[in-house]
Design a protein around this motif. Sequence first.
Motif, PDB file in Angstrom:
ATOM      1  N   ALA A 172       0.824  -1.205   0.000  1.00  0.00           N
ATOM      2  CA  ALA A 172       0.000   0.000   0.000  1.00  0.00           C
ATOM      3  C   ALA A 172       0.864   1.263   0.000  1.00  0.00           C
ATOM      4  O   ALA A 172       1.962   1.285   0.559  1.00  0.00           O
ATOM      5  CB  ALA A 172      -0.909  -0.005   1.228  1.00  0.00           C
ATOM      6  N   ILE A 173       0.350   2.315  -0.634  1.00  0.00           N
ATOM      7  CA  ILE A 173       1.038   3.604  -0.622  1.00  0.00           C
ATOM      8  C   ILE A 173       0.947   4.202   0.775  1.00  0.00           C
ATOM      9  O   ILE A 173      -0.147   4.302   1.345  1.00  0.00           O
ATOM     10  CB  ILE A 173       0.394   4.563  -1.644  1.00  0.00           C
ATOM     11  N   PRO A 174       2.061   4.610   1.399  1.00  0.00           N
ATOM     12  CA  PRO A 174       2.007   5.259   2.720  1.00  0.00           C
ATOM     13  C   PRO A 174       1.076   6.462   2.679  1.00  0.00           C
ATOM     14  O   PRO A 174       1.018   7.182   1.675  1.00  0.00           O
ATOM     15  CB  PRO A 174       3.464   5.670   2.965  1.00  0.00           C
ATOM     16  N   VAL A 175       0.362   6.686   3.777  1.00  0.00           N
ATOM     17  CA  VAL A 175      -0.698   7.694   3.755  1.00  0.00           C
ATOM     18  C   VAL A 175      -0.164   9.103   3.478  1.00  0.00           C
ATOM     19  O   VAL A 175      -0.805   9.898   2.773  1.00  0.00           O
ATOM     20  CB  VAL A 175      -1.523   7.647   5.064  1.00  0.00           C
ATOM     21  N   LEU A 176       1.021   9.442   3.994  1.00  0.00           N
ATOM     22  CA  LEU A 176       1.565  10.781   3.725  1.00  0.00           C
ATOM     23  C   LEU A 176       1.901  10.942   2.242  1.00  0.00           C
ATOM     24  O   LEU A 176       1.682  12.020   1.661  1.00  0.00           O
ATOM     25  CB  LEU A 176       2.802  11.036   4.588  1.00  0.00           C
ATOM     26  N   GLU A 177       2.394   9.876   1.640  1.00  0.00           N
ATOM     27  CA  GLU A 177       2.679   9.913   0.206  1.00  0.00           C
ATOM     28  C   GLU A 177       1.376  10.033  -0.586  1.00  0.00           C
ATOM     29  O   GLU A 177       1.301  10.761  -1.585  1.00  0.00           O
ATOM     30  CB  GLU A 177       3.435   8.655  -0.205  1.00  0.00           C
TER      31      GLU A 177
ATOM     32  N   GLU B 158     -11.251   9.991  10.861  1.00  0.00           N
ATOM     33  CA  GLU B 158     -10.197  10.694  11.599  1.00  0.00           C
ATOM     34  C   GLU B 158      -9.060   9.735  11.916  1.00  0.00           C
ATOM     35  O   GLU B 158      -9.262   8.526  12.053  1.00  0.00           O
ATOM     36  CB  GLU B 158     -10.748  11.277  12.904  1.00  0.00           C
ATOM     37  N   HIS B 159      -7.866  10.308  12.061  1.00  0.00           N
ATOM     38  CA  HIS B 159      -6.689   9.519  12.414  1.00  0.00           C
ATOM     39  C   HIS B 159      -6.261   9.885  13.833  1.00  0.00           C
ATOM     40  O   HIS B 159      -6.404  11.047  14.246  1.00  0.00           O
ATOM     41  CB  HIS B 159      -5.550   9.805  11.431  1.00  0.00           C
TER      42      HIS B 159
ATOM     43  N   PHE C 292      -7.312   4.743   3.544  1.00  0.00           N
ATOM     44  CA  PHE C 292      -7.206   5.531   4.772  1.00  0.00           C
ATOM     45  C   PHE C 292      -7.442   4.655   6.009  1.00  0.00           C
ATOM     46  O   PHE C 292      -6.742   4.778   7.021  1.00  0.00           O
ATOM     47  CB  PHE C 292      -8.186   6.701   4.714  1.00  0.00           C
ATOM     48  N   VAL C 293      -8.403   3.751   5.927  1.00  0.00           N
ATOM     49  CA  VAL C 293      -8.658   2.831   7.038  1.00  0.00           C
ATOM     50  C   VAL C 293      -7.433   1.951   7.285  1.00  0.00           C
ATOM     51  O   VAL C 293      -7.042   1.704   8.432  1.00  0.00           O
ATOM     52  CB  VAL C 293      -9.910   1.974   6.739  1.00  0.00           C
ATOM     53  N   ALA C 294      -6.800   1.504   6.216  1.00  0.00           N
ATOM     54  CA  ALA C 294      -5.590   0.688   6.348  1.00  0.00           C
ATOM     55  C   ALA C 294      -4.473   1.452   7.039  1.00  0.00           C
ATOM     56  O   ALA C 294      -3.591   0.856   7.669  1.00  0.00           O
ATOM     57  CB  ALA C 294      -5.126   0.217   4.971  1.00  0.00           C
TER      58      ALA C 294
ATOM     59  N   VAL D   1     -18.485   4.511  -0.445  1.00  0.00           N
ATOM     60  CA  VAL D   1     -17.675   5.096   0.634  1.00  0.00           C
ATOM     61  C   VAL D   1     -16.667   4.094   1.184  1.00  0.00           C
ATOM     62  O   VAL D   1     -15.488   4.412   1.359  1.00  0.00           O
ATOM     63  CB  VAL D   1     -18.581   5.623   1.767  1.00  0.00           C
ATOM     64  N   ALA D   2     -17.118   2.873   1.427  1.00  0.00           N
ATOM     65  CA  ALA D   2     -16.227   1.872   2.028  1.00  0.00           C
ATOM     66  C   ALA D   2     -15.036   1.574   1.128  1.00  0.00           C
ATOM     67  O   ALA D   2     -13.906   1.418   1.616  1.00  0.00           O
ATOM     68  CB  ALA D   2     -17.006   0.586   2.311  1.00  0.00           C
ATOM     69  N   GLU D   3     -15.256   1.493  -0.186  1.00  0.00           N
ATOM     70  CA  GLU D   3     -14.162   1.244  -1.114  1.00  0.00           C
ATOM     71  C   GLU D   3     -13.199   2.423  -1.160  1.00  0.00           C
ATOM     72  O   GLU D   3     -11.982   2.264  -1.141  1.00  0.00           O
ATOM     73  CB  GLU D   3     -14.713   0.974  -2.526  1.00  0.00           C
TER      74      GLU D   3
END
Length: 268
Positions: free
Chosen positions: A2-7, A85-86, A61-63, A54-56
């Motif tokens: 997976a692509i890192p969230v910041l990236e 939210e994180h 982000f959930v990951a 929405v779930a897809e």
Amino acid sequence: MAIPVLELIDLLWGKFRAMNPQAEQIVDLLSARGDSLQNDHIAFRTFNDPRIGVAELAKSFVAAGYVVGDEYHFEAKKLYAQHFEHPDPALPRIFISELLLEKFDAPVRKIVERMVDQVDQQVRDDNHPLCIAGRIWQSSYSDWRQLRDVSEYAAWMAAHGFCANHFTVFVNALTSVSSLQELNQLLVEHGFELNQEGGVIKGSPEVFLEQSSTMASTVSVQFSDGVHRVPGCYYEFARRYPLPSGELFSGFVAKSADKIFQSTDSRS
């Protein structure tokens, strides 16, 4: 992998800036005044088809550790939304809405189903996040006009697909202005058109959130029947207020968001 969230957020920001030149201009304007911009939330649009709902859209982000914050219903616009939210407050909230297709007549559903049926499975795995896939279907300007007459939201999706509909400046973090009103005045003085629907400022300190936004930039889109100019993305501004507990309000106000959606309305 997976692509890192910041990236992922950086990729979204780059695509957003390319579609919305006024974002760069506003960043430059505020940076020149000594401000370092903080992002309050990123918003996405989709349809409530289970292949792209929405779930897809939220999977990447959930990951990365995001959790559902709240859900919202927009009866007039026939939308459902959730925000995520994180635990790390430095990461922006994610707001994802979806158009409730079953509430539309057959001609609209037929156009949308024809588009969604073109979605390839490869854009829905961890290596190809749906949220940055862009327009992954062929659609015509004729489709856009037909959808626009019923739902500006649906027309925007036909033109742009999956990308950040808007980023949002967290006004609380600005130092060169003391209020959303002052920021709006600054933007108008520099020639930016603001969304006037329901008033320039949506919300109030009493509901713990004030929001305003520019009107979407008009951009050229290659449809199957030619290039046409349609509304693209917009920039939003949010000021949050503390709850009685002293904690800053972290959610959204459906009545205000309902008017913010109209920042992508066409003006012709």
